[in-house]
Design a protein around this motif. Structure first.
Motif: not given
Length: 153
Positions: A67-74, A55-61, A13-16
């Protein structure tokens, strides 16, 4: 069986504001960094700062602009940054939405005639951008021309 699976599971679990590393695909043709030995290339890139929880298991970085990768990761592909040392493992430009290198043909190294179905077809040995000459692959000329119409062999 659930007990056996849960032995290898960790709660993350990570925080902002936390700094994390992102695990990306380490495969030879699809890795994000050109390295002479892909087996030994880095698996984690970053660190990047967490800017939101989705959500509960995804984070935006906060990823770099190029970079052309979506910024939301599991959460399973994230690893917390520990310590104050900084390791520069940047994500290079020319990466697709799935985190794979965008390969472009550079040159045709060789040609050969092979049987495809009941007819003869031409295969060409293609040297790709962002890879080494020994990583050249045999591709059908017709498929190559359909996929890259601006490339002329």
């Amino acid at each position: 069986m659930k007990q056996l699976v849960d032995q290898h599971r960790t709660e993350r679990e990570f925080s902002v504001g936390d700094w994390v590393y992102v695990k990306l695909q380490p495969y030879r043709q699809h890795s994000l960094r050109s390295h002479h030995c892909q087996k030994l290339s880095p698996r984690y890139f970053g660190p990047f700062q967490v800017i939101a929880r989705v959500g509960t298991v995804a984070y935006r970085l906060a990823l770099p602009a190029h970079v052309c990768i979506h910024n939301t990761f599991h959460v399973s592909v994230l690893k917390r940054k520990v310590g104050s040392g900084v390791v520069q493992a940047h994500i290079p430009a020319g990466v697709s939405q799935q985190g794979q290198l965008l390969l472009e043909p550079i040159a045709i190294l060789d040609r050969r005639l092979v049987k495809r179905g009941r007819a003869a077809a031409t295969q060409v040995l293609v040297q790709w951008s962002n890879s080494f000459p020994e990583d050249a692959t045999w591709e059908y000329l017709q498929d190559l021309q359909l996929q890259f119409p601006n490339f002329s062999p």
